[in-house]
Motif scaffolding. Structure first.
Motif, PDB file in Angstrom:
ATOM      1  N   MET A   8       0.830  -1.211   0.000  1.00 44.27           N
ATOM      2  CA  MET A   8       0.000   0.000   0.000  1.00 44.27           C
ATOM      3  C   MET A   8       0.865   1.262   0.000  1.00 44.27           C
ATOM      4  N   MET A   9       1.964   1.249   0.776  1.00 41.55           N
ATOM      5  CA  MET A   9       2.875   2.404   0.805  1.00 41.55           C
ATOM      6  C   MET A   9       3.366   2.716  -0.595  1.00 41.55           C
ATOM      7  N   ASN A  10       3.734   1.674  -1.328  1.00 44.53           N
ATOM      8  CA  ASN A  10       4.281   1.885  -2.663  1.00 44.53           C
ATOM      9  C   ASN A  10       3.233   2.287  -3.683  1.00 44.53           C
ATOM     10  N   VAL A  11       2.016   1.790  -3.516  1.00 42.29           N
ATOM     11  CA  VAL A  11       0.915   2.219  -4.400  1.00 42.29           C
ATOM     12  C   VAL A  11       0.681   3.718  -4.206  1.00 42.29           C
ATOM     13  N   VAL A  12       0.605   4.142  -2.956  1.00 47.50           N
ATOM     14  CA  VAL A  12       0.350   5.559  -2.626  1.00 47.50           C
ATOM     15  C   VAL A  12       1.461   6.447  -3.184  1.00 47.50           C
ATOM     16  N   LEU A  13       2.718   6.088  -2.876  1.00 45.23           N
ATOM     17  CA  LEU A  13       3.833   6.967  -3.246  1.00 45.23           C
ATOM     18  C   LEU A  13       4.081   6.984  -4.751  1.00 45.23           C
ATOM     19  N   SER A  14       3.836   5.851  -5.421  1.00 45.44           N
ATOM     20  CA  SER A  14       4.024   5.825  -6.884  1.00 45.44           C
ATOM     21  C   SER A  14       2.985   6.699  -7.577  1.00 45.44           C
ATOM     22  N   ALA A  15       1.728   6.577  -7.175  1.00 41.77           N
ATOM     23  CA  ALA A  15       0.657   7.364  -7.813  1.00 41.77           C
ATOM     24  C   ALA A  15       0.870   8.855  -7.565  1.00 41.77           C
ATOM     25  N   LEU A  16       1.186   9.177  -6.320  1.00 40.55           N
ATOM     26  CA  LEU A  16       1.406  10.584  -5.955  1.00 40.55           C
ATOM     27  C   LEU A  16       2.597  11.171  -6.725  1.00 40.55           C
ATOM     28  N   GLY A  17       3.689  10.425  -6.747  1.00 40.79           N
ATOM     29  CA  GLY A  17       4.903  10.903  -7.416  1.00 40.79           C
ATOM     30  C   GLY A  17       4.711  11.067  -8.910  1.00 40.79           C
ATOM     31  N   GLN A  18       4.017  10.124  -9.523  1.00 34.46           N
ATOM     32  CA  GLN A  18       3.826  10.179 -10.978  1.00 34.46           C
ATOM     33  C   GLN A  18       3.052  11.430 -11.396  1.00 34.46           C
ATOM     34  N   SER A  19       1.870  11.617 -10.837  1.00 36.89           N
ATOM     35  CA  SER A  19       1.027  12.723 -11.322  1.00 36.89           C
ATOM     36  C   SER A  19       1.576  14.081 -10.888  1.00 36.89           C
ATOM     37  N   SER A  20       2.117  14.162  -9.653  1.00 39.71           N
ATOM     38  CA  SER A  20       2.584  15.476  -9.195  1.00 39.71           C
ATOM     39  C   SER A  20       3.808  15.935  -9.984  1.00 39.71           C
ATOM     40  N   THR A  21       4.798  15.050 -10.181  1.00 40.82           N
ATOM     41  CA  THR A  21       6.003  15.485 -10.906  1.00 40.82           C
ATOM     42  C   THR A  21       5.690  15.721 -12.377  1.00 40.82           C
ATOM     43  N   SER A  22       4.848  14.876 -12.939  1.00 43.77           N
ATOM     44  CA  SER A  22       4.526  15.051 -14.357  1.00 43.77           C
ATOM     45  C   SER A  22       3.887  16.417 -14.606  1.00 43.77           C
ATOM     46  N   LEU A  23       2.869  16.746 -13.833  1.00 42.82           N
ATOM     47  CA  LEU A  23       2.172  18.026 -14.041  1.00 42.82           C
ATOM     48  C   LEU A  23       3.086  19.204 -13.697  1.00 42.82           C
ATOM     49  N   PHE A  24       3.833  19.084 -12.600  1.00 41.85           N
ATOM     50  CA  PHE A  24       4.699  20.199 -12.201  1.00 41.85           C
ATOM     51  C   PHE A  24       5.742  20.488 -13.284  1.00 41.85           C
ATOM     52  N   PHE A  25       6.413  19.433 -13.772  1.00 47.61           N
ATOM     53  CA  PHE A  25       7.453  19.666 -14.778  1.00 47.61           C
ATOM     54  C   PHE A  25       6.870  20.173 -16.091  1.00 47.61           C
ATOM     55  N   GLN A  26       5.667  19.738 -16.414  1.00 48.25           N
ATOM     56  CA  GLN A  26       5.033  20.269 -17.629  1.00 48.25           C
ATOM     57  C   GLN A  26       4.717  21.755 -17.469  1.00 48.25           C
ATOM     58  N   ARG A  27       4.316  22.147 -16.263  1.00 48.97           N
ATOM     59  CA  ARG A  27       4.074  23.579 -16.009  1.00 48.97           C
ATOM     60  C   ARG A  27       5.385  24.354 -16.049  1.00 48.97           C
ATOM     61  N   TRP A  28       6.386  23.783 -15.403  1.00 45.86           N
ATOM     62  CA  TRP A  28       7.679  24.444 -15.244  1.00 45.86           C
ATOM     63  C   TRP A  28       8.365  24.661 -16.597  1.00 45.86           C
ATOM     64  N   TYR A  78      -3.858  11.641 -16.930  1.00 48.99           N
ATOM     65  CA  TYR A  78      -2.869  11.661 -15.837  1.00 48.99           C
ATOM     66  C   TYR A  78      -3.162  10.516 -14.851  1.00 48.99           C
ATOM     67  N   VAL A  79      -4.430  10.336 -14.528  1.00 49.33           N
ATOM     68  CA  VAL A  79      -4.810   9.333 -13.526  1.00 49.33           C
ATOM     69  C   VAL A  79      -4.472   7.927 -14.034  1.00 49.33           C
ATOM     70  N   ILE A  80      -4.814   7.640 -15.292  1.00 50.66           N
ATOM     71  CA  ILE A  80      -4.526   6.291 -15.816  1.00 50.66           C
ATOM     72  C   ILE A  80      -3.007   6.045 -15.830  1.00 50.66           C
ATOM     73  N   GLY A  81      -2.245   7.065 -16.198  1.00 52.52           N
ATOM     74  CA  GLY A  81      -0.785   6.920 -16.196  1.00 52.52           C
ATOM     75  C   GLY A  81      -0.259   6.592 -14.808  1.00 52.52           C
ATOM     76  N   SER A  86      -3.332   9.719  -7.187  1.00 57.62           N
ATOM     77  CA  SER A  86      -2.962  10.409  -8.435  1.00 57.62           C
ATOM     78  C   SER A  86      -3.686  11.754  -8.488  1.00 57.62           C
ATOM     79  N   LEU A  87      -4.915  11.806  -7.972  1.00 53.04           N
ATOM     80  CA  LEU A  87      -5.651  13.086  -7.930  1.00 53.04           C
ATOM     81  C   LEU A  87      -5.025  14.039  -6.906  1.00 53.04           C
ATOM     82  N   VAL A  88      -4.610  13.481  -5.773  1.00 52.41           N
ATOM     83  CA  VAL A  88      -3.895  14.317  -4.786  1.00 52.41           C
ATOM     84  C   VAL A  88      -2.607  14.844  -5.424  1.00 52.41           C
ATOM     85  N   GLY A  89      -1.937  13.986  -6.179  1.00 53.09           N
ATOM     86  CA  GLY A  89      -0.707  14.391  -6.868  1.00 53.09           C
ATOM     87  C   GLY A  89      -0.961  15.534  -7.845  1.00 53.09           C
ATOM     88  N   LEU A  90      -2.100  15.511  -8.524  1.00 49.04           N
ATOM     89  CA  LEU A  90      -2.422  16.611  -9.452  1.00 49.04           C
ATOM     90  C   LEU A  90      -2.606  17.921  -8.688  1.00 49.04           C
TER      91      LEU A  90
END
Lengths: 239, 253
Positions: free
Chosen positions: B65-85, B106-109, B151-155
């Motif tokens: 569960m820890m890894n599911v949470v951190l992978s989803a959060l990391g994927q969407s947050s870094t992806s969107l942030f770097f695209q903005r940046w 983003y969520v499916i990714g 993934s939504l929290v990550g967004l």
């Protein structure tokens, strides 16, 4: 039909007014130039036409459609080649174009065919697998233009498309733009190279401090000797 | 929803994490292996929480569960942030993609990355234990719904962040501490009575407990409560993210 119709449009950033109640009309099929010093409001206007920025005052229509209410339809009609290189630096231009084609709803078969056409048109075939960051400035410009053309847009907006590229490549790009214009595209060009605007555009609008100072037909470009002299006189920057 | 447009966003998101597998896949597999080895086997062989199960079987769902949470959060947050940046986000903002298509992509990714990470950890765990799956349906429900939520929290994080450091604030100060005290390594019955009450206000306890139920049939909460909470949380977060995308908050200047 008008390709672009801007009515009473204003845009502010916090307390600073970037564009102040401008009106502009660009008929379909025109090669139109938007001139102005840095910070005149050209890029802000382009950002609001294309959806990069929001605005609350005035209206902008592309091919009769409102860019805010009918945003999906108007964005499908526009291709943007921005001033800044805003592509994924790790992805190749081929991959980037494939993604962008997908965003515009193009099917895989159509995307593949269109990518080949554009790579040949822009002389990018030998560089299509290289990551964007490995391309030279001129190749990056052409790659960005190829991306803008991916979905064969009706209206092409080019924000400083030849900035930083050598004279040979600039001339080659002019030829491509003239071919696109002959094929019926409406082209809106901003450039600091006034000879480029003089050569390509049939009409220009000069922006100054967020307002449109004057619109000029091609025959009026040289009223003070050259477009550059006319521009400097109108903006009060003549020596 | 146009499937071609959505497919392009999903492809972009999946290619993004497959391009950097050491960071996005191999690192969580190695860290999970170490958790399983140290806490599950070496220390766990001396711990007997409950008669009917080994400690490694008890902690494995929490590690997953820890890894599911951190992978989803990391994927969407870094992806969107770097695209903005890097302003690559302009590619999507100037396209006819709808806001639902953008967010769903983003969520499916992010879910795809979480599922690959979780599958890898599960396979690794098979070398150390039986890695039971008592209720396969619940297992997928808890893993996928958790990935969707984070993934939504990550967004939200990717929209809010103004600099790279901001990306790690939520994870460092909120998510990781709550996960660690959310019953990953211990049963809440081991806590003093007052702390047990507090532990039940920790949402991560229900995520870990639900996955643990799906794997070994052991639960300390009401599974249906978890289902309702997860579903409501996913809908609420999707609505918040959609509203912010529609308004162009931190996206359209």
């Amino acid at each position: 039909m008008n390709a672009l119709e801007i009515k009473n449009f204003s845009k502010s950033y916090n307390e600073s007014i970037a564009v102040n109640h401008i009106n502009l009309t660009v008929p379909k099929g025109e090669f139109f130039g938007l001139l102005g010093h840095n910070g005149a409001g050209k890029t802000t206007t382009i950002h609001c036409i294309t959806g990069i920025s929001t605005f609350t005052e005035g209206s902008i229509h592309v091919m009769g459609k409102d860019v805010q209410k009918d945003y999906q339809e108007t964005r499908a009609l526009i291709g943007l080649s921005p001033q800044e290189f805003n592509a994924d630096i790790f992805a190749s231009i081929e991959v980037t174009m494939d993604f962008v084609g997908g965003y515009f709803g193009m099917k895989k078969k159509d995307r593949t065919k269109r990518i080949q056409e554009l790579l040949e048109m822009m002389d990018l075939t030998d560089h299509c697998k290289k990551p964007f960051q490995a391309l030279s400035g001129g190749l990056k410009r052409r790659a960005i233009l190829a991306r803008a053309l991916m979905h064969d847009p009706e209206v092409l907006i080019l924000d400083e498309p030849t900035a930083g590229i050598d004279v040979e490549q600039r001339r080659a790009l002019w030829k491509e733009l003239q071919n696109l214009h002959k094929a019926g595209k409406t082209i809106i060009l901003t450039s600091h190279y006034l000879e480029e605007v003089e050569h390509l555009c049939s009409r220009v609008a000069i922006m100054h401090n967020g307002s449109v100072l004057k619109e000029l037909e091609k025959k009026d470009f040289k009223q003070n000797g050259s477009l550059e002299e006319t521009y400097l006189t109108l903006t009060g920057s003549a020596l | 929803m146009n499937l071609v447009r959505l497919g392009a966003v999903v492809k972009r998101e999946t290619q993004r994490f497959l391009r950097i597998p050491i960071q996005t896949l191999i690192a969580p597999w190695i860290s999970a292996t170490l958790y399983i080895l140290v806490f599950g086997l070496i220390i766990g062989s001396h711990i007997q929480l409950f008669e009917e199960m080994s400690y490694i079987d008890f902690v494995l769902p929490g590690i997953l569960m820890m890894n599911v949470v951190l992978s989803a959060l990391g994927q969407s947050s870094t992806s969107l942030f770097f695209q903005r940046w890097t302003r690559v986000i302009h590619e999507t903002l100037t396209s006819p993609l709808s806001y639902v298509e953008m967010i769903t992509g983003y969520v499916i990714g992010a879910v795809a990355r979480s599922v690959i990470v979780a599958t890898g950890i599960y396979v690794i765990a098979l070398f150390f234990t039986g890695a039971n799956l008592s209720h396969v349906g619940w297992f997928f429900f808890y893993a996928v719904m958790t990935a969707i939520i984070f993934s939504l929290v990550g967004l939200l994080v990717g929209l809010w962040a103004e600099k790279m450091e901001h990306l790690s604030i939520l994870q460092t100060f909120v998510i990781t501490p709550l996960l660690y005290v959310g019953g990953v390594f211990n049963s809440i019955s081991m806590l003093p009575e007052k702390l047990q009450m507090i532990a039940r206000f920790n949402p991560f306890f229900y995520l870990v407990d639900g996955l643990r139920y799906s794997m070994i049939g052991f639960t300390e909460s009401n599974i249906m409560g978890g289902v309702i909470g997860l579903s409501a949380g996913a809908f609420l977060l999707f609505w918040i993210v959609l509203t912010l995308f529609k308004r162009g908050w931190k996206l359209r200047v």
